[in-house]
Design an enzyme around this catalytic site. Structure first.
Site, PDB file in Angstrom:
ATOM      1  N   GLY A 123     -82.878 -64.949 -18.555  1.00 51.40           N
ATOM      2  CA  GLY A 123     -83.255 -65.057 -19.964  1.00 51.40           C
ATOM      3  C   GLY A 123     -84.689 -64.637 -20.246  1.00 51.40           C
ATOM      4  N   GLY A 125     -85.638 -61.263 -20.354  1.00 56.43           N
ATOM      5  CA  GLY A 125     -85.681 -59.875 -20.782  1.00 56.43           C
ATOM      6  C   GLY A 125     -85.664 -58.866 -19.642  1.00 56.43           C
ATOM      7  CG  LEU A 126     -87.627 -59.143 -16.419  1.00 47.95           C
ATOM      8  CD1 LEU A 126     -88.370 -59.601 -15.182  1.00 47.95           C
ATOM      9  CD2 LEU A 126     -88.290 -57.890 -16.986  1.00 47.95           C
ATOM     10  CB  SER A 128     -80.615 -62.318 -15.139  1.00 48.30           C
ATOM     11  OG  SER A 128     -80.210 -63.045 -16.265  1.00 48.30           O
ATOM     12  CG  ASP A 173     -80.189 -54.191 -20.655  1.00 45.79           C
ATOM     13  OD1 ASP A 173     -81.014 -53.318 -20.972  1.00 45.79           O
ATOM     14  OD2 ASP A 173     -80.141 -55.309 -21.182  1.00 45.79           O
ATOM     15  CE1 TYR A 223     -82.811 -56.241 -30.646  1.00 46.09           C
ATOM     16  CE2 TYR A 223     -80.647 -56.638 -31.594  1.00 46.09           C
ATOM     17  CZ  TYR A 223     -81.455 -55.937 -30.735  1.00 46.09           C
ATOM     18  OH  TYR A 223     -80.920 -54.946 -29.967  1.00 46.09           O
TER      19      TYR A 223
HETATM   20  P1  ADP Z   1     -81.420 -61.748 -19.549  1.00 46.09           P
HETATM   21  O1  ADP Z   1     -80.374 -60.696 -19.366  1.00 46.09           O
HETATM   22  O2  ADP Z   1     -82.594 -61.273 -20.336  1.00 46.09           O
HETATM   23  O3  ADP Z   1     -81.836 -62.383 -18.264  1.00 46.09           O
HETATM   24  P2  ADP Z   1     -79.290 -63.012 -21.010  1.00 46.09           P
HETATM   25  O4  ADP Z   1     -79.282 -64.167 -21.930  1.00 46.09           O
HETATM   26  O5  ADP Z   1     -78.805 -61.706 -21.492  1.00 46.09           O
HETATM   27  O6  ADP Z   1     -80.780 -62.917 -20.434  1.00 46.09           O
HETATM   28  O7  ADP Z   1     -78.417 -63.372 -19.721  1.00 46.09           O
HETATM   29  C1  ADP Z   1     -78.655 -64.552 -18.970  1.00 46.09           C
HETATM   30  C2  ADP Z   1     -77.344 -65.199 -18.595  1.00 46.09           C
HETATM   31  O8  ADP Z   1     -76.677 -64.454 -17.553  1.00 46.09           O
HETATM   32  C3  ADP Z   1     -77.547 -66.580 -17.996  1.00 46.09           C
HETATM   33  O9  ADP Z   1     -77.693 -67.570 -18.979  1.00 46.09           O
HETATM   34  C4  ADP Z   1     -76.260 -66.755 -17.196  1.00 46.09           C
HETATM   35  O10 ADP Z   1     -75.209 -67.120 -18.064  1.00 46.09           O
HETATM   36  C5  ADP Z   1     -75.988 -65.333 -16.688  1.00 46.09           C
HETATM   37  N1  ADP Z   1     -76.518 -65.186 -15.320  1.00 46.09           N
HETATM   38  C6  ADP Z   1     -77.490 -64.350 -14.906  1.00 46.09           C
HETATM   39  N2  ADP Z   1     -77.688 -64.461 -13.555  1.00 46.09           N
HETATM   40  C7  ADP Z   1     -76.834 -65.393 -13.113  1.00 46.09           C
HETATM   41  C8  ADP Z   1     -76.543 -65.970 -11.814  1.00 46.09           C
HETATM   42  N3  ADP Z   1     -77.206 -65.596 -10.719  1.00 46.09           N
HETATM   43  N4  ADP Z   1     -75.571 -66.912 -11.764  1.00 46.09           N
HETATM   44  C9  ADP Z   1     -74.894 -67.265 -12.865  1.00 46.09           C
HETATM   45  N5  ADP Z   1     -75.110 -66.768 -14.090  1.00 46.09           N
HETATM   46  C10 ADP Z   1     -76.083 -65.853 -14.235  1.00 46.09           C
HETATM   47 MG    MG Z   2     -79.281 -59.709 -20.952  1.00 43.80          MG
END
Ligand code: ADP
Ligand code: MG
Length: 389
Positions: A123, A125-126, A128, A173, A223
């Protein structure tokens, strides 16, 4: 990636599921330049990071997918013959969305046990989210003995996030996570999906500074308002240029000629997007020539445009950019991501990177009282299998 991290995640999988397994990885990403251009089919320039999600898969004989997240210390089970059709607001939406999206493409597999472990900050902005999606996709595609081109894998993940999870994210992304190239940024044309890796050698480091600020209007409202503002601008412009599909199709002169036709703030939103597309192409030319000074200037111009034209920066992020530009060896700095807080991306001479991190952390703390999180990263290869250490 450290061997110890790979072997500890493999060991975690064995402990959870009692089986040896194949490992895969998919990186997070940072956007070096090209903000708010992907939604109008413009140009962006992300780089894949050496922060990544590992996925480990071992086969099962039935049709159950057990998915364990080491980050959330939780396991979910899904019946692959009766997939859920909607998100439930849980981390597992992300891996499940990819299984759903693969099935829609006609790609099916037997059951499996999977462990997911990421070190992309969640969460921030990189991305995940793209990194977990792509890590699941490459593992499951291999298990299903299906080979797809990397841009296709990115599209499957984008559809998963848009249509199953319900987040209106662009192609950038998952594309960066799939197609990243070590020591390179990626110039991506979001219309044709053609891309070109551009050299970002080891002498330069990509430093990401998290302002730790999320403004109240970063919840998507502002946004979306920006999006509707530049869509309003596009409607006006189409009345003048009927062949224009998106802002990608016009230049600054054509836009200037229409300044009188729209309110000033709408014009500035459009100006940001149109000028940003130009800056991305100029930045690409600079990288082809190894001209990091020029590249850095364009980053700063892009920041000012986000601040003044798109009005999507904030005081703390502006301070981070100003402090960065005072440091020795810093070529450029700008806000990265959707805006209204979040992270800056900085291009810094590697030999000065450690001092940069220390000084910016200290100066930001002195000015704002906030402890920034700072990540020093080097552009990395995109997703793929990982040999077990
Ligand atoms: P960002 O992409 O900027 O990190 P997002 O809100 O788009 O933020 O995505 C984050 C979500 O992705 C987390 O809340 C979770 O639901 C999921 N996520 C990311 N990495 C993992 C992980 N290693 N295990 C489980 N869920 C993950
Ligand atoms: Mg994201």
């Amino acid at each position: 990636m450290s061997d110890s991290r790979v072997s500890s995640v493999a060991a975690m999988h064995r402990k959870q599921f009692g089986a040896g397994a194949q490992l895969y990885q998919a990186p997070g990403r940072v956007n070096l330049i090209g903000e708010h251009t992907d939604t109008s089919e413009g140009y962006v320039m992300p780089a894949a990071l050496d922060l990544r999600t590992l996925s480990v898969l071992s086969p099962r004989a039935d049709l159950t997918a057990n998915i364990y997240s080491a980050n959330f210390h939780q396991q979910v089970s899904v019946d692959l013959s009766q997939m859920p059709s909607a998100a439930r607001g849980h981390w597992s939406d992300y891996p499940v969305s990819v299984l759903w999206s693969l099935q829609r493409r006609g790609i099916h597999c037997r059951g499996f046990d999977m462990t997911l472990a990421g070190n992309v900050p969640i969460g921030s902005g990189l991305s995940s989210s793209a990194s977990i999606e792509v890590a699941v996709a490459v593992a499951v595609l291999d298990y299903a003995q299906t080979t797809l081109a990397k841009p296709e894998i990115a599209k499957i993940c984008q559809i998963a996030e848009n249509q199953f999870v319900g987040a209106q994210s662009g192609i950038m992304d998952p594309f960066a996570s799939c197609c990243g190239v070590k020591d390179h940024a990626i110039l991506l044309d979001c219309r044709s999906l053609q891309y070109e890796p551009l050299p970002l050698p080891e002498q330069v480091a990509v430093v990401i500074c998290n302002s730790m600020v999320k403004h109240s209007h970063s919840d998507g409202r502002e946004y979306n308002q920006r999006r509707s503002e530049f869509e309003e601008g596009m409607r006006t412009l189409r009345s003048r240029y009927p062949k224009m599909q998106t802002l990608r199709d016009i230049g600054e002169q054509e836009l200037s000629d229409c300044a009188e036709l729209m309110p000033d703030h709408i014009f500035r939103r459009c100006w940001h997007v149109v000028s940003e597309n130009r800056r991305v192409l100029q930045a690409a030319a600079a990288l082809r020539e190894g001209d990091f000074v020029r590249f850095g200037e364009l980053m700063v111009q892009a920041h000012y445009s986000m601040r003044d034209n798109y009005e999507a920066s904030c005081v703390e992020v502006d301070i981070l950019v100003e402090l960065a530009m005072l440091q020795t060896g810093c070529f450029g700095a700008r806000i990265t991501g959707g805006g209204f807080g979040g992270c800056t991306v900085n291009l810094v001479a590697s030999k000065n990177a450690d001092a940069f991190v220390e000084n910016v952390r200290r100066d930001y703390r002195e000015k704002t009282g906030i402890e920034a999180e700072i990540y020093l990263s080097y552009p990395s290869d995109g997703a793929g299998p990982v040999p077990e250490a």
